[in-house]
Design a protein around this motif. Structure first.
Motif, PDB file in Angstrom:
ATOM      1  N   GLN A 193       0.712  -1.172   0.106  1.00 33.85           N
ATOM      2  CA  GLN A 193      -0.091   0.047   0.158  1.00 33.85           C
ATOM      3  C   GLN A 193       0.837   1.315  -0.047  1.00 33.85           C
ATOM      4  OE1 GLN A 193      -2.286   0.130   3.547  1.00 33.85           O
ATOM      5  NE2 GLN A 193      -0.861   1.196   4.722  1.00 33.85           N
ATOM      6  N   ILE A 194       0.040   2.380  -0.371  1.00 36.18           N
ATOM      7  CA  ILE A 194       1.135   3.402  -0.395  1.00 36.18           C
ATOM      8  C   ILE A 194       0.920   4.259   0.819  1.00 36.18           C
ATOM      9  CG2 ILE A 194       1.273   5.911  -1.651  1.00 36.18           C
ATOM     10  CD1 ILE A 194      -0.411   4.648  -4.007  1.00 36.18           C
ATOM     11  N   PHE A 242       8.642   1.748  -4.437  1.00 33.76           N
ATOM     12  CA  PHE A 242       9.182   0.653  -3.755  1.00 33.76           C
ATOM     13  C   PHE A 242       9.076   0.585  -2.436  1.00 33.76           C
ATOM     14  CE2 PHE A 242      11.097   4.963  -3.542  1.00 33.76           C
ATOM     15  CZ  PHE A 242      11.596   5.295  -2.229  1.00 33.76           C
ATOM     16  N   ILE A 243       9.602  -0.346  -1.745  1.00 29.56           N
ATOM     17  CA  ILE A 243       9.494  -0.701  -0.428  1.00 29.56           C
ATOM     18  C   ILE A 243      10.623  -0.405   0.333  1.00 29.56           C
ATOM     19  CG2 ILE A 243       8.764  -2.729   1.474  1.00 29.56           C
ATOM     20  CD1 ILE A 243       6.500  -2.123  -0.616  1.00 29.56           C
ATOM     21  N   GLY A 260       5.405   1.184   1.857  1.00 29.03           N
ATOM     22  CA  GLY A 260       5.433   1.559   0.373  1.00 29.03           C
ATOM     23  C   GLY A 260       5.520   3.105  -0.091  1.00 29.03           C
ATOM     24  N   ILE A 261       6.510   3.495  -0.687  1.00 28.27           N
ATOM     25  CA  ILE A 261       7.078   4.669  -1.120  1.00 28.27           C
ATOM     26  C   ILE A 261       6.428   5.008  -2.547  1.00 28.27           C
ATOM     27  CG2 ILE A 261       8.464   6.326  -0.892  1.00 28.27           C
ATOM     28  CD1 ILE A 261       7.955   5.247   1.753  1.00 28.27           C
ATOM     29  N   LEU A 262       5.742   6.049  -2.768  1.00 29.85           N
ATOM     30  CA  LEU A 262       5.394   6.278  -3.924  1.00 29.85           C
ATOM     31  C   LEU A 262       6.117   7.960  -4.534  1.00 29.85           C
ATOM     32  CD1 LEU A 262       4.065   5.785  -6.957  1.00 29.85           C
ATOM     33  CD2 LEU A 262       2.108   7.338  -5.792  1.00 29.85           C
ATOM     34  N   LYS A 263       7.123   7.774  -5.614  1.00 32.53           N
ATOM     35  CA  LYS A 263       7.631   9.051  -5.810  1.00 32.53           C
ATOM     36  C   LYS A 263       7.332   9.468  -7.096  1.00 32.53           C
ATOM     37  CE  LYS A 263      12.287   9.250  -4.692  1.00 32.53           C
ATOM     38  NZ  LYS A 263      13.522   9.100  -4.510  1.00 32.53           N
ATOM     39  N   ILE A 264       7.066  10.793  -6.946  1.00 30.21           N
ATOM     40  CA  ILE A 264       6.380  11.561  -8.060  1.00 30.21           C
ATOM     41  C   ILE A 264       7.471  12.766  -8.393  1.00 30.21           C
ATOM     42  CG2 ILE A 264       4.525  12.808  -8.975  1.00 30.21           C
ATOM     43  CD1 ILE A 264       2.787  11.591  -7.113  1.00 30.21           C
ATOM     44  N   LYS A 265       7.930  12.924  -9.730  1.00 28.10           N
ATOM     45  CA  LYS A 265       8.994  13.880 -10.006  1.00 28.10           C
ATOM     46  C   LYS A 265       8.279  14.681 -11.116  1.00 28.10           C
ATOM     47  CE  LYS A 265      13.137  11.333  -9.077  1.00 28.10           C
ATOM     48  NZ  LYS A 265      14.504  10.917  -9.737  1.00 28.10           N
ATOM     49  N   VAL A 266       8.032  15.927 -10.755  1.00 30.52           N
ATOM     50  CA  VAL A 266       7.541  16.897 -11.682  1.00 30.52           C
ATOM     51  C   VAL A 266       8.429  18.057 -12.150  1.00 30.52           C
ATOM     52  CG1 VAL A 266       5.297  16.546 -10.984  1.00 30.52           C
ATOM     53  CG2 VAL A 266       6.677  18.546 -10.125  1.00 30.52           C
ATOM     54  N   LYS A 267       8.452  18.637 -13.267  1.00 26.32           N
ATOM     55  CA  LYS A 267       9.199  20.053 -13.548  1.00 26.32           C
ATOM     56  C   LYS A 267       7.912  21.081 -13.923  1.00 26.32           C
ATOM     57  CE  LYS A 267      12.393  21.717 -16.817  1.00 26.32           C
ATOM     58  NZ  LYS A 267      13.242  21.338 -18.391  1.00 26.32           N
TER      59      LYS A 267
END
Length: 565
Positions: free
Chosen positions: A179-180, A235-236, A242-249
């Motif tokens: 899970q996130i 990734f765990i 549970g880690i959700l990584k979001i990259k924006v510019k």
């Protein structure tokens, strides 16, 4: 001289390669191959063997046939002299899947068995098996098991009724249900985290879903606050979280575009300003709020002023509130003002619905000589809208559609002028508006954009101020802004686009338009070329268009910032 030598060597090597290949092809003669032709077998040999000896050739051919489910293929080589090989193949019969038995099932056993049973009586080939495994892995990933693994524990081969069969035993290890637990956002120097999270459709505590995560970039790009959004990573960590990584510019969201001209006066008239000014303030203070101002003066007597404001996610719900103020001075005929509000429900990433209400007042221009132009009137306009937008790119799409359907009820009341008042002073007008666009990638970096628009107003005592306007940059190019008015208008645009970047494209276009007003109707066409390109102030659109019967010198240049609000 050196360059010529290099070219000579290159072509010599190319010739030798082609010659060697044709020679190797002539060295192998196959017989008995019915399922696969000679070219297919030669390609397999070329990629698998390094030296043409009997064992390597036999092994390569058997592996190839086994890959596609032929486990009983026999291969014999009869050397017929020199380096030539006579290869006899007894393909045999393929092996079929009799049953797939999966270990490690529990609450989802019924569904998994149903899926696996679809592969019964199919050829037991590597592509077929990979398809079944990938299908199951996708299924488990959507259930929240991104690290699920499926492997073959054993295979039991047997013959029955002159048919080769196999029972396959699978070991399914679903792994940890993910899970996130935390979302990490990078690159948002201005936009607040909460704005990104609510528009991404993700909250902490959600069960992992690859489908939802895959949609995050397109959902965030529709905000028009970002230059790019990378594919999110999941990734765990060492705490099993549970880690959700979001990259924006981020990009520049404030826009300014304007051109001002001055038309000199004459002895009887003063000079005046003309032009267009667009000012947009996007993502104000990183909250997702938008404010837009537009002023346009077409000639001495006609001009427009418009202000819009968007309040996103009202009270934390998926509801956007858009308000607006609009005023148009039409020649020396009338002044019309609209005050509007629209509540937009975000049903999904692609679908929105809205309800709107507009108060309109129409005031005829004062004249020294009394002559009827339009009634002094007020209207209350209520509307319903359904919109679908599946474009893969909001700036230069190459696939997807836009569909919008709006129905409006206009309750109109006539207040004056007193000397022209009719017996009936209240009317109900009905308005229908339809917009459709289709985008298709024809070749790489080339797309076709087809759009169709329809407007109609019905009812009694419809005035020029109630009618729809046609012509100009946003409808029928090759004509001045709002040149035609009608109770019914239709227009279409066909554009062939060359995509330069994900925000820039050059295009050729053909526009057609129709308007009908009482007994007056006409059909017009416009055509030309243009470009949409990115500037520091937003996406600029510039086009050169010719109307029906125009010479080149009569062409019109349309320009402006593409509306991002």
């Amino acid at each position: 001289m050196i360059r010529r030598d290099i070219k000579f060597i290159f072509f010599l090597l190319l010739f030798l390669r082609v010659n060697a290949l044709s020679q190797s092809e002539s060295n192998f003669v196959f017989t008995g191959n019915k399922t696969f032709d000679t070219k297919t077998l030669l390609r397999n040999l070329e990629t698998r063997i390094k030296k043409a000896d009997d064992d390597s050739i036999i092994s390569s051919i058997k592996k190839f046939y086994s890959y596609y489910g032929y486990y009983h293929t026999g291969v014999k080589i009869r050397e017929s002299g020199g380096n030539q090989f006579q290869i006899e193949i007894d393909e045999g019969k393929p092996t079929f899947i009799n049953n797939i038995i999966a270990d490690g099932l529990n609450e989802d056993s019924t569904f998994v068995k149903e899926i696996l049973s679809k592969f019964d009586n199919e050829i037991f080939s590597a592509p077929q098996f990979e398809e079944s495994v990938n299908y199951l892995l996708d299924y488990y990933e959507e259930l929240g098991y991104p690290f699920a693994a499926i492997r073959i524990a054993s295979v039991y081969f047997f013959d029955k009724e002159d048919k080769h069969l196999a029972d396959i035993y699978l070991k399914i290890e679903k792994g940890l249900k993910a899970q996130i637990d935390r979302v990490e956002i990078e690159g948002n120097e201005k936009t607040k985290d909460i704005v990104i999270l609510r528009n991404a459709g993700i909250t902490t505590g959600d069960i992992y879903s690859r489908e939802k995560i895959n949609k995050i970039p397109s959902r965030l790009m529709k905000l028009r606050f970002f230059e790019s959004v990378e594919e999110p990573e999941f990734f765990i960590d060492n705490k099993n979280e549970g880690i959700l990584k979001i990259k924006v510019k981020e990009k520049q969201t404030n826009q300014f575009d304007g051109i001002i001209g001055y038309v000199p006066g004459s002895e009887s008239e003063k000079g005046y300003l003309t032009g267009l000014v667009n000012i947009g303030l996007g993502n104000i203070f990183g909250t997702g709020r938008n404010l837009w101002f537009r002023w346009q003066r077409e000639n001495r007597n006609s001009q427009e002023l418009e202000i819009k404001y968007l309040e996103p996610w009202l009270f934390g719900f998926p509801l956007n509130l858009r308000t607006g103020l609009f005023q148009r001075i039409q020649d020396t005929t009338y002044v019309q003002r609209n005050i509007s509000g629209e509540l937009i429900f975000i049903a999904s990433e692609d679908v929105t619905g809205s309800v709107s209400i507009t108060h309109r007042s129409t005031i005829p221009t004062e004249r020294s000589v009394k002559r009827f132009t339009v009634y002094n009137s007020t209207s209350l306009i209520t509307g319903l809208n359904l919109s679908i937008d599946t474009r893969n790119n909001i700036y230069s799409p190459s696939s997807g559609i836009i569909f919008a359907n709006t129905y409006k009820l206009n309750s109109k009341k006539i207040n004056g002028p007193a000397e022209f008042l009719p017996e009936k002073r209240s009317y109900s007008l009905r308005q229908i508006e339809v917009d459709f666009a289709y985008f298709l990638e024809v070749f790489r970096l080339q797309a076709l954009a087809l759009t169709f628009h329809a407007r109609e107003i019905r009812g009694d005592n419809i005035e020029i101020s109630d009618m729809y306007l046609l012509g100009g940059a946003n409808s029928l190019r090759g004509y001045i802004e709002n040149q035609f008015a009608g109770k019914r208008i239709l227009w279409s645009n066909i554009e062939y686009r060359y995509l330069l970047t994900n925000k820039t494209h050059a295009f050729l276009f053909f526009d057609s338009g129709y308007f009908k007003r009482d007994e007056v109707s006409d059909y017009k066409i416009g055509y030309g070329l243009g470009i949409n390109f990115e500037t520091a102030f937003g996406i600029m659109s510039v086009s050169f268009a010719l109307g029906k019967g125009d010479s080149f010198g009569e062409g019109k240049i349309h320009f402006g910032i593409v509306n991002e609000f």
